[in-house]
Write a protein that holds these residues in place. Structure first.
Motif, PDB file in Angstrom:
ATOM      1  N   ALA A  26      96.217  22.660  69.198  1.00 50.12           N
ATOM      2  CA  ALA A  26      95.157  23.405  68.499  1.00 50.12           C
ATOM      3  C   ALA A  26      93.912  22.546  68.355  1.00 50.12           C
ATOM      4  O   ALA A  26      92.787  23.021  68.561  1.00 50.12           O
ATOM      5  N   ASN A  29      91.979  22.047  71.669  1.00 44.31           N
ATOM      6  CA  ASN A  29      91.279  23.253  72.100  1.00 44.31           C
ATOM      7  C   ASN A  29      90.266  23.742  71.070  1.00 44.31           C
ATOM      8  O   ASN A  29      89.841  24.892  71.107  1.00 44.31           O
ATOM      9  N   TYR A  31      90.466  24.548  67.984  1.00 40.79           N
ATOM     10  CA  TYR A  31      90.834  25.542  66.986  1.00 40.79           C
ATOM     11  C   TYR A  31      90.747  24.872  65.625  1.00 40.79           C
ATOM     12  O   TYR A  31      91.018  23.696  65.470  1.00 40.79           O
ATOM     13  N   ASN A  32      90.366  25.638  64.639  1.00 41.73           N
ATOM     14  CA  ASN A  32      90.285  25.091  63.286  1.00 41.73           C
ATOM     15  C   ASN A  32      91.635  25.183  62.596  1.00 41.73           C
ATOM     16  O   ASN A  32      92.233  26.251  62.544  1.00 41.73           O
TER      17      ASN A  32
END
Length: 180
Positions: A26, A29, A31-32
């Motif tokens: 995550a 990439n 993503y938070n």
């Protein structure tokens, strides 16, 4: 010597595997991660340290961690997290996290004896409280039976009575005999 019990060991390893398999991906990439993800990571780190340094506290600390995870306050998996939500999604979205629920049930089933002791210590009555309740019940029976005649008391003693009622009747009898 085992540092901590096998069930706790497997659950902690399972949680670490889920975190280490989803969080790095995550982050790579962009993503938070949510606050619950960070709390889950911090909580699992604390429980792991407790398991190594204070093994007696492993069960309790893991139960607390999984309890918070159960209500999705702590998260341990990013992509495939199954949460049964209820409530108003626009305002608050509380839910039950499936991974935490399963692990909590496994831990509770495997350690039901220890869980029973904890439950009794938190919510059970002490021996002193049980005795106080019996004394109060006996006193209430005594108030109820005080106006009975000696013959009525004898008749009642022949019947099946709860222990406190029988004790109250016998006390009334003894008090009357001592008063004469």
């Amino acid at each position: 010597m085992k540092i901590f019990k096998r069930t706790e060991n497997i659950i902690i390893l399972t949680l670490w595997l889920t975190i280490l398999s989803t969080y790095p991906y995550a982050l790579l990439n962009d993503y938070n991660l949510f606050l619950s993800d960070y709390l889950g990571l911090a909580g699992l780190t604390i429980v792991t340290l407790i398991a190594f340094y204070i093994p007696k506290m492993t069960f309790k600390s893991l139960m607390v961690l999984l309890f918070f995870g159960l209500f999705n306050l702590f998260s341990f998996i990013y992509f495939i997290n199954l949460v049964f939500t209820f409530g108003f999604a626009s305002i608050v979205s509380p839910g039950i996290q499936l991974l935490s629920l399963i692990l909590l049930l496994i831990l509770a089933f495997k350690r039901q004896g220890e869980l029973g002791i904890i439950w009794t210590n938190l919510f059970g009555q002490t021996d002193e409280e049980i005795q106080q309740n019996k004394d109060r019940m006996k006193d209430s029976f005594k108030v109820k039976f005080i106006n009975l005649s000696d013959k009525e008391i004898e008749n009642r003693l022949q019947n099946d009575l709860v222990g406190e009622a029988r004790k109250a009747l016998i006390e009334i009898q003894n008090e009357r005999k001592n008063a004469l």
